[in-house]
Design a protein around this motif. Structure first.
Motif, PDB file in Angstrom:
ATOM      1  N   THR A 132       0.832  -1.214   0.000  1.00 46.23           N
ATOM      2  CA  THR A 132       0.000   0.000   0.000  1.00 46.23           C
ATOM      3  C   THR A 132       0.864   1.260   0.000  1.00 46.23           C
ATOM      4  N   ARG A 187       2.460   1.730  -3.397  1.00 37.18           N
ATOM      5  CA  ARG A 187       1.527   2.325  -4.372  1.00 37.18           C
ATOM      6  C   ARG A 187       1.360   3.829  -4.113  1.00 37.18           C
ATOM      7  N   SER A 188       1.365   4.212  -2.841  1.00 42.22           N
ATOM      8  CA  SER A 188       1.228   5.633  -2.516  1.00 42.22           C
ATOM      9  C   SER A 188       2.414   6.429  -3.036  1.00 42.22           C
ATOM     10  N   ARG A 212       2.146   6.616  -6.729  1.00 42.39           N
ATOM     11  CA  ARG A 212       1.134   7.578  -7.135  1.00 42.39           C
ATOM     12  C   ARG A 212       1.663   9.003  -7.047  1.00 42.39           C
ATOM     13  N   ASP A 218      -9.350   9.879  -7.115  1.00 40.80           N
ATOM     14  CA  ASP A 218      -8.607   8.835  -6.418  1.00 40.80           C
ATOM     15  C   ASP A 218      -7.762   9.433  -5.299  1.00 40.80           C
ATOM     16  N   TYR A 219      -7.073  10.552  -5.590  1.00 47.68           N
ATOM     17  CA  TYR A 219      -6.193  11.152  -4.589  1.00 47.68           C
ATOM     18  C   TYR A 219      -6.993  11.744  -3.422  1.00 47.68           C
ATOM     19  N   SER A 224      -9.851  10.761  -2.350  1.00 47.57           N
ATOM     20  CA  SER A 224     -10.344   9.641  -1.547  1.00 47.57           C
ATOM     21  C   SER A 224      -9.246   9.121  -0.631  1.00 47.57           C
ATOM     22  N   SER A 225      -8.002   9.053  -1.186  1.00 46.86           N
ATOM     23  CA  SER A 225      -6.896   8.529  -0.377  1.00 46.86           C
ATOM     24  C   SER A 225      -6.548   9.458   0.780  1.00 46.86           C
TER      25      SER A 225
END
Length: 667
Positions: free
Chosen positions: A520, A523-524, A527, A545-546, A548-549
């Motif tokens: 995780t 992936r961060s 990103r 997406d960002y 939400s993260s």
């Protein structure tokens, strides 16, 4: 013409080429061409020969340059084509054919762009640097100073980053010469001091000669004569090391200028004679013109105005087409002063008339008619005088002759007064024009310097931003992902060491959870480097997406997206994403906001982005302190890249609102 023009011409002929052992280098290249076994080698040797023959032998310069271009096209050799076009352009520049020089520089630079896009090795980058820098020199020779400084600002920082010290030293000297020609003497002096240290570190005797002669011209303009002499002494030491140096003529021309300024006129004439002897029989017209001017100045200071007039006439009648209107105007004015010093008022009057015609042709036509009338009156009075002289036996005739003489004297006095009034009037008119031109040049200099300063600031901000991003990524990898992977490794080692007799379900579940957490985090990080969602699905999906993260742990990030990102270049979308990402991070991490609202609105070519939070905010003093920080600086650099405007509105304990207005290329 000012002495700085002399150094500027010298610089045009020699910047960007080897300063040492010209004849030896040419001989070595000719031998290498005979021994070359491959066409690619022949192309590079022919191109280098064209470069080395520039300013020495025009026939061989262009012959080798065109051969290199033809052979490189035949074998489709990109590096050879770029190098040959740029070196041939340099040859045209050596012979002051600026139009052809620019044409071949532009072709060579387009080829060099393609070359470094495929292979940005040091050798290829030097070709690219030489092409763009010398294109700026060509623009400068046309008088486009802003364009020349723009090219210098584009190339010198890159050469410095590459460690090309010779290019940087030559570039700094060229800027110093340019500042000198613009009468920016303080800036010129500082640049010369910088390049002097660089040449002392890496330069050959001819490099030091080249720099010292250029520097001496600036010091002459500043009337810093003691320092000028010390710089010329350095030049002489290096000149003695090089037999038959090209710089022998320029050195003695500058030495003559120095002795003239310190009023050692015999030494000044001796130095100018040495320089003149060096150039006799050679096609160095620009240097000979300068020498004629300096001879005239020395003889005028010595009081020998006849020789001063003779050398000024040699300058005016020199057989080339490089005289500017201001050269002729000033020369006629100087000739009038010299003739007046010899009491040749009639000749001085004629030169003054030529001066008036050159300054203002319309008014000169009217003045010419007035002068013709005065001349007729003068001749008539003279003829009447001669007739009355024949009747001198009679008293009445003698009395009439006396009256006519008085009239003649009166007309002469009136003519002299008119000439004096014309002289004073047109001198004042010329002085007014000169002041206006000086003010215009100063304004152009200020604009050029501001533009250069802005470009340097943007360049520095981009470099610092990249370094900060690398540092942040390293910290994330080392402290975050690295720590998790180390923990997983220790747990697996311990499990292996303990050799459990039963299936270690609990331990493996913990290791699996740690691995999932590591993935995780990976992936961060990925990103943050380049959001995969943006590349595949566009800006709206990536922002969703960002946001939400970033929602969670007491923070809510809401996205309102109106319009579309279609038609916007991917690089622009990525930059918009980075701007919004940075603003959200600032709101969550620094402003401690619990609610963040992100709005994206597009109407045609205009995009409005607003990020609003309910964080702690900043008062005016705190905001001014943070304005100089890297975060806001990077934001402003990215928004400037998008050709947009950035505005902050913040009050302490009332949150912060940031507005970004961007004009995109697509509709």
């Amino acid at each position: 013409m000012r002495s700085t023009v002399f150094v500027f011409i010298l610089l045009l002929s020699f910047f960007g080429r080897s300063q040492t052992g010209r004849e030896t280098r040419i001989d070595s290249l000719e031998n290498a061409l005979k021994m070359a076994e491959h066409d690619t080698t022949r192309v590079l040797v022919l191109s280098e020969l064209a470069r080395s023959y520039g300013g020495v032998d025009s026939l061989k310069c262009f012959e080798n340059g065109f051969k290199a271009i033809g052979l490189s096209k035949k074998i489709n050799y990109l590096r050879g084509m770029a190098d040959a076009h740029i070196n041939l352009a340099g040859g045209y520049l050596d012979y002051f054919d600026v139009e052809n020089a620019k044409k071949y520089f532009e072709v060579g630079n387009r080829l060099a762009d393609k070359l470094v896009a495929k292979d940005s090795s040091a050798a290829n980058m030097k070709i690219w640097l030489r092409g763009y820098y010398n294109l700026g020199v060509a623009y400068g020779y046309e008088g486009n100073v802003a364009k020349e400084i723009e090219m210098a600002a584009k190339t010198i920082p890159i050469a410095q980053k590459m460690g090309d010290k010779m290019f940087v030293a030559n570039g700094n000297t060229n800027l110093a010469v340019k500042y000198n020609s613009l009468a920016m003497l303080d800036e010129s002096y500082e640049m010369f001091k910088i390049s002097q240290k660089q040449f002392q570190e890496i330069g050959s005797p001819e490099d030091m000669l080249y720099h010292s002669i250029s520097f001496s011209s600036c010091l002459a303009s500043m009337d810093s004569l003691d320092q000028m002499k010390s710089v010329l002494d350095i030049a002489k030491i290096n000149l003695d090391k090089i037999p038959n140096s090209f710089y022998r003529g320029p050195y003695y021309a500058e030495l003559g200028l120095y002795y003239g300024k310190v009023e050692e006129y015999d030494k000044a004439l001796e130095a100018l004679d040495t320089s003149y002897a060096f150039y006799q029989g050679k096609k160095s017209y620009h240097y000979l013109k300068l020498l004629y001017q300096r001879y005239a100045t020395i003889y005028a200071k010595m009081g020998d105005f006849e020789k001063a007039i003779a050398y000024t006439l040699k300058y005016i009648n020199f057989s080339d087409s490089e005289h500017s209107p201001s050269d002729k105007v000033n020369s006629y004015f100087i000739l009038a002063k010299y003739e007046a010093a010899l009491d040749n008022y009639k000749d001085a009057y004629h030169y003054l008339r030529d001066y008036v015609i050159a300054v203002d042709s319309i008014r000169a036509r009217q003045l010419g008619n007035d002068m013709q009338q005065l001349e007729i009156q003068y001749k008539t009075a003279k003829k009447e005088k001669e007739i009355l002289a024949l009747k001198n036996e009679k008293s009445e005739a003698a009395l009439a002759l006396q009256v006519k003489r008085s009239q003649t004297y009166l007309l002469g006095a009136i003519a002299s007064l008119l000439a004096l009034l014309l002289f004073v009037g047109f001198y004042a008119y010329n002085d007014k024009l000169r002041r206006a031109r000086k003010k215009e040049r100063e304004q152009e200099k200020e604009v050029a310097l501001l533009k250069q300063k802005q470009e340097n600031e943007v360049f520095s901000a981009m470099i610092e931003g990249q370094e900060k991003e690398r540092k942040r990524l390293a910290i994330d990898l080392h402290d975050g992902l690295g720590g998790r992977l180390s923990g997983i490794s220790l747990n697996l080692s311990k499990l292996n060491k303990d050799e459990p007799k039963e299936y270690p379900k609990a331990q493996l579940q913990k290791v699996t959870k740690d691995l999932n957490d590591a993935l995780t985090e990976l992936r961060s990080i990925a990103r943050n480097m380049m959001p995969e969602t943006l590349v595949k699905f566009g800006l709206q999906a990536a922002l969703k997406d960002y946001c939400s993260s970033m929602t969670g742990n007491g923070t809510k990030v809401t996205l309102q997206f109106y319009g579309t990102e279609k038609g916007i270049d991917l690089n622009q979308q990525v930059t918009m994403y980075r701007v919004i990402q940075e603003l959200i991070n600032n709101a969550v991490k620094h402003a401690k906001a619990t609610e963040v609202l992100v709005q994206y609105m597009r109407d045609g070519n205009r995009v409005d982005i607003t990020v609003e939070d309910n964080g702690i905010g900043l008062n005016k003093n705190d905001f001014e302190e943070k304005e100089g920080g890297m975060g806001i600086s990077n934001l402003r650099t990215r928004v400037a890249y998008l050709k947009g405007d950035l505005e902050f509105h913040s009050e302490e304990n009332e949150g912060t609102t940031v507005n970004v207005q961007i004009t995109v290329d697509a509709a």
